[in-house]
Structure formats: C-alpha cells, structure tokens
Design a protein around this motif. Structure first.
Motif, mmCIF file in Angstrom:
data_model
loop_
_atom_site.group_PDB
_atom_site.id
_atom_site.type_symbol
_atom_site.label_atom_id
_atom_site.label_comp_id
_atom_site.label_asym_id
_atom_site.label_seq_id
_atom_site.Cartn_x
_atom_site.Cartn_y
_atom_site.Cartn_z
ATOM 1 N N ASP A 34 48.978 101.971 11.811
ATOM 2 C CA ASP A 34 48.296 102.953 10.954
ATOM 3 C C ASP A 34 48.249 104.396 11.453
ATOM 4 O O ASP A 34 48.117 105.300 10.630
ATOM 5 C CB ASP A 34 46.864 102.503 10.578
ATOM 6 C CG ASP A 34 46.880 101.400 9.511
ATOM 7 O OD1 ASP A 34 47.982 101.029 9.060
ATOM 8 O OD2 ASP A 34 45.796 100.924 9.138
ATOM 9 N N HIS A 89 42.761 97.382 15.200
ATOM 10 C CA HIS A 89 41.545 98.012 14.679
ATOM 11 C C HIS A 89 40.939 97.083 13.633
ATOM 12 O O HIS A 89 41.545 96.078 13.262
ATOM 13 C CB HIS A 89 41.792 99.426 14.154
ATOM 14 C CG HIS A 89 42.691 99.524 12.957
ATOM 15 N ND1 HIS A 89 43.997 99.092 12.948
ATOM 16 C CD2 HIS A 89 42.466 100.029 11.712
ATOM 17 C CE1 HIS A 89 44.533 99.328 11.761
ATOM 18 N NE2 HIS A 89 43.624 99.888 10.988
ATOM 19 N N HIS A 149 41.704 107.636 12.673
ATOM 20 C CA HIS A 149 41.821 106.476 11.770
ATOM 21 C C HIS A 149 40.653 105.508 11.879
ATOM 22 O O HIS A 149 40.037 105.172 10.856
ATOM 23 C CB HIS A 149 43.141 105.754 12.023
ATOM 24 C CG HIS A 149 43.458 104.737 10.981
ATOM 25 N ND1 HIS A 149 43.868 105.072 9.716
ATOM 26 C CD2 HIS A 149 43.378 103.389 10.995
ATOM 27 C CE1 HIS A 149 44.053 103.977 9.005
ATOM 28 N NE2 HIS A 149 43.745 102.932 9.753
ATOM 29 N N GLN A 202 37.180 99.543 5.304
ATOM 30 C CA GLN A 202 38.164 100.494 5.825
ATOM 31 C C GLN A 202 37.403 101.645 6.488
ATOM 32 O O GLN A 202 37.887 102.775 6.528
ATOM 33 C CB GLN A 202 39.049 101.041 4.694
ATOM 34 C CG GLN A 202 39.870 99.999 3.967
ATOM 35 C CD GLN A 202 41.039 99.480 4.764
ATOM 36 O OE1 GLN A 202 41.296 98.288 4.834
ATOM 37 N NE2 GLN A 202 41.756 100.379 5.404
ATOM 38 N N HIS A 248 40.145 97.254 10.390
ATOM 39 C CA HIS A 248 40.339 97.330 8.930
ATOM 40 C C HIS A 248 40.786 95.987 8.338
ATOM 41 O O HIS A 248 41.552 95.243 8.933
ATOM 42 C CB HIS A 248 41.349 98.430 8.579
ATOM 43 C CG HIS A 248 40.784 99.799 8.808
ATOM 44 N ND1 HIS A 248 41.551 100.937 8.801
ATOM 45 C CD2 HIS A 248 39.509 100.203 9.052
ATOM 46 C CE1 HIS A 248 40.769 101.998 9.027
ATOM 47 N NE2 HIS A 248 39.523 101.571 9.189
ATOM 48 N N ASP A 250 42.814 94.956 6.163
ATOM 49 C CA ASP A 250 44.196 94.555 5.895
ATOM 50 C C ASP A 250 44.928 94.115 7.161
ATOM 51 O O ASP A 250 45.955 93.459 7.063
ATOM 52 C CB ASP A 250 44.965 95.666 5.151
ATOM 53 C CG ASP A 250 44.934 97.005 5.844
ATOM 54 O OD1 ASP A 250 43.957 97.305 6.550
ATOM 55 O OD2 ASP A 250 45.911 97.769 5.681
ATOM 56 N N HIS A 251 44.397 94.467 8.336
ATOM 57 C CA HIS A 251 45.058 94.052 9.576
ATOM 58 C C HIS A 251 44.288 92.953 10.311
ATOM 59 O O HIS A 251 44.677 92.540 11.397
ATOM 60 C CB HIS A 251 45.273 95.265 10.488
ATOM 61 C CG HIS A 251 46.185 96.286 9.859
ATOM 62 N ND1 HIS A 251 47.560 96.129 9.818
ATOM 63 C CD2 HIS A 251 45.922 97.433 9.197
ATOM 64 C CE1 HIS A 251 48.096 97.145 9.165
ATOM 65 N NE2 HIS A 251 47.130 97.952 8.766
HETATM 66 ZN ZN LIG Z 1 43.721 100.964 9.136
#
Ligand SMILES: [Zn+2]
Length: 533
Positions: free
Chosen positions: A481, A383, A462, A64, A385, A387-388
């Motif tokens: 996000d 992006h 972010h 992250q 991260h 989780d995506h």
């Molecule tokens: Zn994110």
C-alpha cells in the motif's frame, strides 16, 4: 372494592396474555399489519407503481483507519438518482460518487438491477474487471454476489417492504423484541431468498424503525447491520422514510438523505433494461456465500472488484497462483491482493492475509503442498486494513503466531476474541489465545541459514504501525500500500514512497527488489534514485 380491583387486574393480565398469544399465533403479522396501516394502508401502498428518488449519501469505512481500532475514514459524499418499477422488479441508480479515500476522485456511473441480472454502465471502481476494461464505453455485468447484495439492500429500504411482508405471511415469523440504545422494539423476521431481515417497529407509531441483517465481517466476525429509518414524509398518501442511517455493530457507516421522492412518475422502460450483450450469460443472484459486507463496503471506497470470487476476477483471471521469486520464496499472485510465503528450515513465514479465509485457505494449502506440510509459524501483517488482514483467522486456526506493528496488538486481541459463526470459510473455534507479537521497530526470525525480518515504517501516511518484510539472503523486501511495485514510477516521490525510502534507509537494509501486497515485483534502485528529485 378490593375484590373488584383484583378482578380488574386479573382480567387485564388475561387480556395482555391474550394479546401476546394473538401476536405469537399471528407470527408477528399484527406488527406487519400495523406498519402497513401506519404507512398509509394497503390500498394506498398497492397503488404505488413506480418510485423515483433523489438522495445524498455519505459513507465511512471503519476498517481502513489510520490507527488500528481508531476513527473511521470518511470515504465519500455522493448523490444518487434512482427509479424503481415495482411490477418490473427493476431499479436504476445513477450515481455521482466523490471519494476522499483512498484518494480523491469521482466516479459517475449507473446501476441497473432486475430480479434476474445486474449491469453497471460507466466506471464504478479502481478495481475493474476484464469485461469493464474491454468494453467501450466501459460497462460490465454484475457478479451474482453483487446482484444479491444490491437486491437485499434495495429491499431493506423499500417503502413497500411492509406491504410485501403482509402479502407473504408464510415468510414472516415472530422474533424476540430487540433493544437498541435503551429502546425496545417489537420485531419480526422476514425470510427472503437465503436472507433474513429482522424488521423492528417503532412501539409508538408502528412504523418500521430498523431493518437488521446478521452479517459476517472479515475483521469483526459476526456483526449486526441495521438501517435506521426516520424523518417520515407523506407522498401520494404513502409514508416514506427520508432518512436512512446504516449502523454496523452500532456505528454509523452510512447516511442517506432523500431530497426528493416521487410516486408514479413515468419511467422509460429502456432505462430499466440490462442491454442484450450484458444480459447474455449474466449471473443470477447468488444464493450462497455472499460476502455482503465486503461487497457493500469495498464500494464505499470505490475499490470493489465485481467478481463472484472476491479474490480475483472470476471471468478474467485464471485465479491465484504461486510465483517463485527465489529459493523457498513464493509470491501469491493472480488476484487483487498478494501474500509472500518464505520457507525456513522447519516452518514457513507468510506476509499478509488478504480479503478472506477463502484466500488464506488457498494460500495455506498451496504452501503446505509445496513445502511438505511445514507449518506457518508466523503470519506477519504489514498493517491492519481489512483488505490485507481479512483472512487472519485461518492462519490463527492453523496455529500461526501473529506478528504485527506497534499499536495494533489490542485491536487484534479484540478481533481474535470475537465470535465468527457466520464465516463461510472457517468453522468456529476459540482463537482468543492466539499468540501475538508486537513489533516496536524490528522483528526477525532466523533458522541459522535464513533470516527474515520486518521493519516498522514510521512515520508513514497510510497506517500507524505499518511494516515491510525483508528476506535477507535474497535482498527481497515486501511492501503493501505505500508502494505498488510493477506499474511505472512517478517522476517524484509522493509522501508514501518517501516514507518507504526513508524507512529502508533507517532500517539499514539493502533491498534489490520489492514484491508487493498489490502489483508484482520491481527493482528498488529506480525508486531510491527518485530521492531529492
Ligand atoms: Zn491499506
């Protein structure tokens, strides 16, 4: 003289071979016996009925980060008071977690984990299940996957692990030595449920030094997860490691320091019980497809959705579904993380690949069914991260080109070259030649009728290289996000929303609506109107 020396050397060599054979025949059990001795001996360990601990915990999340492949985020500094009854096979952990990421906040809650069920009293996450939200006071039953992961992690650090192994010799087998940072450790494998713990021993003291599992990480594929045990102290004749450092592929992601250990303190039995309403129908520990790293590390940042289907609340949601936002535009919703599917003349564009290849497989099959097997030509990642993007591989395996923001290409090249033999949702293949397009500020795909675009939002607070998507003919944008469309807007722009408004202006686009990587959809005008307030 020379002959005697030779004979000695030969007999030494033979005795080394004999020791090695004994070790092989023992299936590594001699290492286990030595560890039991080093920890105080079988008698002292067998006298342990309860263990009470106080500890401080610090956790970092590598995927992250602000910059792809960059420094880990410091996630939280917490304290935990735990109590284990050995015979009852039950542990209670009372947590106070102080998070710094993704936003400063504290959660105070208790976990009770038994052999049969798990229970959480209080709020332990921003991603709450329906049961947690509807319970007063807030509480919920653990999912079977969380229960299995929590049981594994409690066993990994149990001061009685070596004793347990010595009592289950059929589940112990010798393993090759493991070298970590120049130190070579003799090791054994210990099979428990469907997991194998590789226990490595300190060659000097015989104490357990590291306990390793081979996990699947949705970004890095096959990873090692080790606890490094240290700072041994003697409590009631038993040696206990008071320092536990957790390494994910060699990087420290968690540090636990025990500040107090008590053995055989009385624990009130009711503190270790799952209350009746939460025990009825409680899932048993999952034995298959446990996404250990997802479960462990989403808790690092306080956003774990405690569900047997990681993508959505299995007991509170009907599951993933497509919501049509315009002709040939589908929002994948129903879970904690969304995608957007856009139909072009001969192909599809998908924005974001959240969570896992399980979710990607769902989205791909829904998209192929809806759009007559048109291929996904582009997967646009808003992006980097975890989780995506944790479902990136299913799209790469399906032939998609990855479209990603400036500064993230090297990261994705390394990720796609990494082996992922433990991925439960996708068979292993070489994805290292997946085409990747880097977007400096603007990307577009056009078929003569429809134009789809992506814009890098810079700066933003972010993630470096973060992009928004835009379907020109629908005046529909996609954001993840830095804004969650749907919930009420704040009174003023926060830094993330200000970055979005500035980015839209800089892009020169006129979105009417935004769809979100979280949330649902919302008109853009009320957000834009906050500028200058
Ligand atoms: Zn994110």
């Amino acid at each position: 003289m020379k002959r005697a020396a030779t004979r000695l050397a030969v007999s030494l060599a033979i005795s080394v071979v004999v020791v090695a054979c004994a070790s092989m025949q023992g299936g590594g059990r001699d290492h286990v016996s030595r560890a039991v001795q080093a920890q105080g001996g079988a008698d002292a360990l067998a006298k342990v009925k309860t263990i009470s601990e106080k500890a401080t915990v610090r956790q970092w999340e590598p995927e992250q980060s602000a910059v792809a492949g960059g420094e880990m985020r410091f996630a939280n500094e917490s304290s935990v008071v735990s109590a284990t009854d050995i015979a009852a096979r039950a542990t209670r952990s009372d947590w106070v977690r102080n998070y710094q990421y993704p936003a400063p906040r504290s959660f105070t809650y208790s976990e009770v984990v038994t052999a049969e069920a798990g229970y959480v009293a209080g709020i332990d996450s921003n991603g709450r299940t329906k049961q947690s939200q509807e319970s007063n006071p807030p509480a919920h039953t653990m999912s079977g996957v969380r229960l299995a992961a929590t049981q594994r992690e409690l066993l990994r650090v149990s001061p009685l692990l070596a004793l347990e192994m010595s009592r289950n010799p059929d589940r112990v087998s010798s393993a090759p030595d493991v070298t970590v940072s120049g130190v070579t450790y003799p090791a054994v494998d210990y099979r428990v449920a469907t997991q194998t713990l590789t226990v490595m021993f300190d060659p000097a003291t015989g104490l357990p030094a590291r306990v390793r599992t081979l996990d699947y990480d949705n970004v890095w594929g096959d990873v090692t997860y080790d606890v490094v045990l240290g700072e041994w102290q003697v409590v009631e004749g038993v040696r206990v490691a008071t320092s536990r450092k957790y390494e994910l592929n060699g990087r420290t992601v968690m540090e636990t320091k025990l500040t107090e250990v008590k053995i055989n303190e009385t624990i009130a039995p009711e503190r270790l019980q799952v209350p009746g309403p939460y025990l009825t129908g409680a899932p048993k520990p999952a034995t298959d497809r446990v996404p250990y790293q997802w479960i462990i590390r989403r808790q690092f940042i306080g956003v774990y959705l405690d569900s047997d289907v990681p993508s959505y609340d299995a007991r509170g949601s009907a599951g993933l579904r497509l919501v049509q936002l315009g002709p040939g535009v589908q929002h994948v919703v129903g879970g904690s993380h969304n995608s957007l599917i856009v139909e072009m003349k001969d192909y599809l564009v998908v924005f974001d690949a959240p969570i896992s290849d399980w979710q990607s497989n769902w989205t791909l099959s829904a998209a192929h069914a809806k759009y007559l097997k048109k291929p996904v030509k582009y997967l646009v990642l808003t992006h980097h991260h975890m989780d995506h993007t944790g479902g990136i591989r299913a799209y790469a395996a399906d032939g998609a080109t990855i479209v990603t923001g400036k500064g993230t290409v090297e990261h994705w090249k390394r990720v796609l070259a990494a082996p992922y033999t433990r991925n439960p949702d996708l068979s292993s293949q070489d994805l290292s030649r997946t085409p990747i397009v880097e977007v400096a500020d603007k990307w577009m795909a056009t078929d003569g009728q429809r134009q789809v675009e992506a814009y890098v939002i810079a700066p933003n607070p972010h993630a470096e290289g973060l992009m928004i998507g835009y379907v020109v003919d629908q005046r529909l944008a996609f954001v993840t996000d830095i804004w969650t469309p749907g919930p009420p807007l704040p009174d003023k722009l926060n830094p993330a929303l200000a970055a979005l408004v500035a980015g839209v202006k800089k892009a020169g686009i006129q979105p009417a609506k935004f769809a979100g990587g979280h949330g649902s959809t919302a008109d853009y005008a009320p957000l834009a109107a906050l500028e200058g307030k």
